[in-house]
Motif scaffolding. Structure first.
Motif, PDB file in Angstrom:
ATOM      1  N   THR A 297       0.897  -1.086   0.159  1.00 49.42           N
ATOM      2  CA  THR A 297      -0.096   0.080   0.073  1.00 49.42           C
ATOM      3  C   THR A 297       0.598   1.337   0.274  1.00 49.42           C
ATOM      4  N   GLN A 298       2.080   0.685  -0.604  1.00 51.66           N
ATOM      5  CA  GLN A 298       3.613   2.670  -0.021  1.00 51.66           C
ATOM      6  C   GLN A 298       2.667   2.959  -1.545  1.00 51.66           C
ATOM      7  N   GLY A 299       2.590   4.752  -0.928  1.00 52.14           N
ATOM      8  CA  GLY A 299       2.144   5.317  -2.391  1.00 52.14           C
ATOM      9  C   GLY A 299       0.465   5.170  -2.472  1.00 52.14           C
ATOM     10  N   LEU A 300      -0.062   5.244  -1.428  1.00 49.81           N
ATOM     11  CA  LEU A 300      -1.089   5.131  -2.024  1.00 49.81           C
ATOM     12  C   LEU A 300      -1.677   6.468  -1.394  1.00 49.81           C
ATOM     13  N   THR A 301      -2.109   6.952  -1.730  1.00 50.02           N
ATOM     14  CA  THR A 301      -3.389   8.451  -1.319  1.00 50.02           C
ATOM     15  C   THR A 301      -4.240   9.153  -2.089  1.00 50.02           C
ATOM     16  N   LEU A 302      -3.904   9.538  -3.459  1.00 51.96           N
ATOM     17  CA  LEU A 302      -4.924   9.956  -3.798  1.00 51.96           C
ATOM     18  C   LEU A 302      -6.412   9.089  -4.769  1.00 51.96           C
ATOM     19  N   GLY A 303      -6.016   8.026  -4.592  1.00 52.93           N
ATOM     20  CA  GLY A 303      -7.043   6.895  -5.464  1.00 52.93           C
ATOM     21  C   GLY A 303      -7.886   6.749  -3.752  1.00 52.93           C
ATOM     22  N   PRO A 304      -7.565   6.651  -2.791  1.00 48.14           N
ATOM     23  CA  PRO A 304      -8.630   5.427  -1.710  1.00 48.14           C
ATOM     24  C   PRO A 304      -9.201   6.802  -0.956  1.00 48.14           C
ATOM     25  N   ILE A 305      -8.360   8.191  -1.602  1.00 51.89           N
ATOM     26  CA  ILE A 305      -8.874   9.331  -0.602  1.00 51.89           C
ATOM     27  C   ILE A 305     -10.341  10.102  -1.627  1.00 51.89           C
ATOM     28  N   LEU A 306     -10.224   9.887  -2.943  1.00 50.96           N
ATOM     29  CA  LEU A 306     -11.314  10.432  -3.922  1.00 50.96           C
ATOM     30  C   LEU A 306     -12.180   9.253  -3.840  1.00 50.96           C
ATOM     31  N   CYS A 351     -14.813   6.823 -16.021  1.00 51.69           N
ATOM     32  CA  CYS A 351     -14.584   6.216 -18.017  1.00 51.69           C
ATOM     33  C   CYS A 351     -13.055   7.167 -17.521  1.00 51.69           C
ATOM     34  N   PHE A 352     -12.682   8.136 -17.319  1.00 50.39           N
ATOM     35  CA  PHE A 352     -11.055   9.037 -17.553  1.00 50.39           C
ATOM     36  C   PHE A 352     -10.368   7.947 -17.010  1.00 50.39           C
ATOM     37  N   SER A 353     -10.406   7.390 -15.465  1.00 51.50           N
ATOM     38  CA  SER A 353      -9.244   6.625 -14.978  1.00 51.50           C
ATOM     39  C   SER A 353      -9.287   5.459 -15.544  1.00 51.50           C
ATOM     40  N   CYS A 354      -9.944   4.818 -16.621  1.00 50.04           N
ATOM     41  CA  CYS A 354     -10.362   3.030 -17.286  1.00 50.04           C
ATOM     42  C   CYS A 354      -8.952   3.491 -18.678  1.00 50.04           C
ATOM     43  N   ALA A 355      -9.668   5.009 -19.288  1.00 51.70           N
ATOM     44  CA  ALA A 355      -8.409   4.860 -20.183  1.00 51.70           C
ATOM     45  C   ALA A 355      -7.311   5.773 -19.833  1.00 51.70           C
ATOM     46  N   SER A 356      -7.299   6.032 -18.626  1.00 57.65           N
ATOM     47  CA  SER A 356      -5.242   6.351 -18.064  1.00 57.65           C
ATOM     48  C   SER A 356      -4.519   5.699 -18.220  1.00 57.65           C
ATOM     49  N   GLY A 357      -5.216   4.518 -17.307  1.00 55.46           N
ATOM     50  CA  GLY A 357      -4.885   3.175 -16.935  1.00 55.46           C
ATOM     51  C   GLY A 357      -4.713   2.357 -18.156  1.00 55.46           C
ATOM     52  N   LEU A 508       2.347   3.006  -9.287  1.00 55.80           N
ATOM     53  CA  LEU A 508       1.752   4.115  -8.056  1.00 55.80           C
ATOM     54  C   LEU A 508       0.412   4.493  -8.987  1.00 55.80           C
ATOM     55  N   ILE A 509       0.249   4.932 -10.390  1.00 58.55           N
ATOM     56  CA  ILE A 509      -0.896   5.657 -10.934  1.00 58.55           C
ATOM     57  C   ILE A 509      -2.542   4.159 -11.165  1.00 58.55           C
ATOM     58  N   LEU A 510      -1.085   3.028 -11.348  1.00 57.19           N
ATOM     59  CA  LEU A 510      -2.329   1.628 -11.319  1.00 57.19           C
ATOM     60  C   LEU A 510      -2.735   1.380 -10.161  1.00 57.19           C
ATOM     61  N   VAL A 515      -7.683   1.429  -6.578  1.00 57.28           N
ATOM     62  CA  VAL A 515      -8.150   1.495  -5.858  1.00 57.28           C
ATOM     63  C   VAL A 515      -9.790   2.034  -5.844  1.00 57.28           C
ATOM     64  N   PHE A 516      -9.718   3.474  -6.470  1.00 59.65           N
ATOM     65  CA  PHE A 516     -10.476   4.563  -7.064  1.00 59.65           C
ATOM     66  C   PHE A 516     -12.091   3.475  -7.425  1.00 59.65           C
ATOM     67  N   LEU A 517     -11.669   2.674  -8.345  1.00 66.65           N
ATOM     68  CA  LEU A 517     -12.429   1.998  -9.114  1.00 66.65           C
ATOM     69  C   LEU A 517     -13.275   1.090  -7.695  1.00 66.65           C
ATOM     70  N   ILE A 518     -12.492   0.414  -7.093  1.00 68.30           N
ATOM     71  CA  ILE A 518     -12.824  -0.726  -6.530  1.00 68.30           C
ATOM     72  C   ILE A 518     -13.793   0.123  -5.775  1.00 68.30           C
ATOM     73  N   MET A 519     -13.489   1.631  -5.022  1.00 63.72           N
ATOM     74  CA  MET A 519     -14.531   2.467  -4.061  1.00 63.72           C
ATOM     75  C   MET A 519     -16.355   2.507  -5.189  1.00 63.72           C
ATOM     76  N   CYS A 520     -15.884   3.211  -6.166  1.00 63.53           N
ATOM     77  CA  CYS A 520     -17.050   3.807  -7.091  1.00 63.53           C
ATOM     78  C   CYS A 520     -17.756   2.043  -7.438  1.00 63.53           C
ATOM     79  N   ASN A 521     -17.068   0.954  -7.704  1.00 65.79           N
ATOM     80  CA  ASN A 521     -18.016  -0.021  -8.333  1.00 65.79           C
ATOM     81  C   ASN A 521     -19.180  -0.467  -6.685  1.00 65.79           C
ATOM     82  N   ILE A 522     -18.381  -0.131  -5.648  1.00 72.57           N
ATOM     83  CA  ILE A 522     -18.932   0.222  -4.884  1.00 72.57           C
ATOM     84  C   ILE A 522     -20.128   0.423  -4.006  1.00 72.57           C
ATOM     85  N   SER A 523     -19.459   1.782  -4.456  1.00 71.18           N
ATOM     86  CA  SER A 523     -21.061   3.044  -4.469  1.00 71.18           C
ATOM     87  C   SER A 523     -22.222   2.788  -5.678  1.00 71.18           C
TER      88      SER A 523
END
Length: 579
Positions: A297-306, A351-357, A508-510, A515-523
């Motif tokens: 979990t090293q370097g995880l900041t933006l994904g979990p916060i969003l 969509c933007f996150s998946c396209a970036s990945g 790190l970006i991936l 993590v962000f997509l996990i939270m969005c799918n739970i939502s």
């Protein structure tokens, strides 16, 4: 005469050579035929058992669906108690098979059993255990419901939750200790047992989906009757008994069951998937096992916060929607508009996150892993298969918006939301499949002379002394004391501290995207699972397709969409671990 004799001898020699060559060719053909026969006879029983057990499972499922349709009819001659009795018998048969399997493995515990480590992971089994605990709570609510209405309910309503609780406990034990087994003995019998377990859980999932759909349908009809838009009678799900304190308590249990249905539904469909992987592995030869993945979990900041912000805002939207949808027409329309606007924003960011990945993967030229993996192949098929329900629902909404004459405020937001649903699933499926099939990078070591991690405790010839025999250290170094020798020994076995691996920006970006997509799918699972279903309340599609046709579409598509979201959470967590 001599010439004739020479000719005769030459002719005879040619004849003998041709006969010997024909006999050798026939012998070669015979060997090829015997080899083909052995191959066919070796593979035929396995394929035969696979087809037979598969047909048994499908017919078992069709029988259960036929009974459910009979229960759901307008004038049902088949009651719900009959359906529960049928499902209870299936669970008892599965319990007998699981107990037999566990006892057989206990008797053969000294025999090495081949296992497929790709079949499941400990975190998936842990999540299923949590869902199983919530299913047990639901069974206790069912028993409480029966106690209140015991005077007018069949005894099946008491037997079913007891058997279901026993079935859940035994099945969780089976998942933890035997789901990875690759069966190599009594294959035909075990195939029938596993496929019976698969479709028993599928039917339990269908039963939960039907009960949940009935609850939402009654709420929808009640809202329509309050607006006087349809003349539809409301069917009460509770038996007609004399009102008392006990029956009011049972009604409380009945309302509590509604909030536990989603967890029970996801539990059974996920268990059926794991059991199907076990069924596919019967008789299979496992070529190689994957190495265990270490979750960092090293370097995880933006994904979990969003992701946490998305989850918190989703809960707020859910509460506001449920409270406002029960109000007057203007409040209902504002609730539906709020849902569509919030959904458009979330889906656009996804969509933007998946396209970036996907762009990061395209920039990285790592090859794909084409090795055979039953679990990964099934994940791919389930992602695409469960997407069909949501895609079908979205295109129905697009057609309805373009064809309707309604001037409601959420008409065009519904259109944009439906298009984003199609696009988001398309990109997310590509991102997950790309991640699961991408070969993992090997971390380059800073010093190539140092041995690899897996060889730290191995003994190689280069580490052995260049001579044999007994070594007298006291003779070699007579001046050294025992304390000095111990200090040297400590220096010899002291591990050199490894420098910490520098962070790879792509990884790190991936990881943050996953993590962000996990939270969005739970939502996006929480919203429809707990009552936020604007497809019932907007009225656009119902005006075009009619009440019966549109509710049929919803009863088919929404359960698939719920399964897709939870399956995406599991797949994205695996992506997070692999990056």
């Amino acid at each position: 005469m001599e010439v004739d004799g020479g000719l005769d001898v030459t002719y005879l020699n040619k004849y003998c050579n041709s006969s010997s060559s024909s006999s050798s060719s026939s012998e070669q053909d015979r060997k090829i035929f015997m080899k083909l026969k052995l191959n066919l006879s070796g593979d035929y029983p396995r394929k035969n058992a696979e087809f037979l057990s598969g047909q048994y499972g499908i017919n078992l499922f069709l029988i259960g669906v036929a009974v459910m349709l009979a229960v759901a009819g307008d004038k049902p001659s088949v009651e719900e108690s009959h359906l529960l009795a049928f499902v209870t018998c299936l669970m008892v048969l599965q319990l007998i098979w699981m107990m037999w399997y566990i006892l057989l493995r206990e008797r053969r515990k000294n025999t090495r059993t081949e296992r497929d480590v790709n079949a499941t992971t400990s975190w998936i089994r842990g999540a299923l255990t949590v869902l199983a605990v919530l299913s047990l709570v639901m069974d206790s609510f069912r028993i409480g419901y029966f106690v209140g209405f015991s005077s007018c309910l069949s005894a099946v309503y008491a037997v079913y939750p007891v058997v279901h609780a026993t079935h859940t406990i035994a099945q969780v034990h089976f998942l933890w200790f035997h789901i990875k087994d690759v069966v190599k003995s009594l294959e035909t019998f075990e195939r029938f047992g596993v496929i019976h377990a698969v479709f028993t859980n599928v039917l339990l999932w269908c039963n939960g989906v039907m009960s949940e759909a009935e609850h939402f349908m009654n709420n929808h009809v009640r809202r329509l009757s309050s607006l006087d838009s349809e003349n539809i009678t409301i069917v009460s799900s509770e038996p007609e008994c004399n009102s008392s304190t006990t029956s009011s308590t049972s009604s409380l249990f009945s309302r509590g069951l509604v909030y536990l249905f989603p967890f029970n539904i996801e539990y059974h469909i996920f268990v059926s998937v794991l059991l199907f992987v076990m069924w596919k592995n019967i008789g299979r030869t496992i070529s190689s096992n994957k190495k265990s993945l270490v979750t960092k979990t090293q370097g995880l900041t933006l994904g979990p916060i969003l992701g946490l912000l998305t989850l918190a805002s989703t809960i707020a939207v859910l509460v506001v929607y449920i409270t406002r949808i029960e109000g007057v027409l203007e409040m209902r329309q504002s609730a539906v508009s709020m849902f569509y606007i919030y959904g458009i924003v979330m889906l656009a960011v996804m969509c933007f996150s998946c396209a970036s990945g996907l762009l990061i993967y395209r920039a990285d030229h790592m090859p794909l892993d084409t090795s055979k993996n039953t679990s990964r192949q099934l994940d791919t098929e389930l992602l695409f298969g469960s997407s069909l329900g949501s895609w079908f629902l979205s295109w129905c909404s697009v057609v309805a918006v373009l064809c309707t004459d309604s001037k409601v405020s959420y008409r065009w937001t519904n259109l944009v939301y439906s298009i984003f649903i199609v696009l988001e699933k398309y990109l997310q499926n590509l991102f997950i499949i790309e991640s699961l099939y991408r070969k993992q990078e090997r971390v380059e070591r800073s010093d190539p002379e140092l041995p690899a991690v897996s060889e730290i405790f191995s003994v190689t010839s280069s580490m052995a002394p260049p001579f044999s025999g007994i070594i007298n250290r006291a003779y070699e170094t007579p001046d050294k004391t025992p304390e000095m020798e111990q200090e040297e020994g400590r220096e010899m076995y002291r591990c050199e501290e490894q420098p910490e691996e520098p962070l790879n920006m792509k990884r790190l970006i991936l990881k943050n995207i996953a993590v962000f997509l996990i939270m969005c799918n739970i939502s996006l699972w929480l919203l429809p699972a707990f009552g936020c279903r604007p497809q019932y309340d907007n009225g656009l599609e119902q005006d075009i397709y009619g009440f019966s046709a549109w509710t049929t579409v919803l009863n088919f598509a929404i359960p698939l969409n719920l399964f897709y979201r939870m399956h995406s959470v599991a797949s994205l967590f695996e992506v997070f671990r692999r990056v």
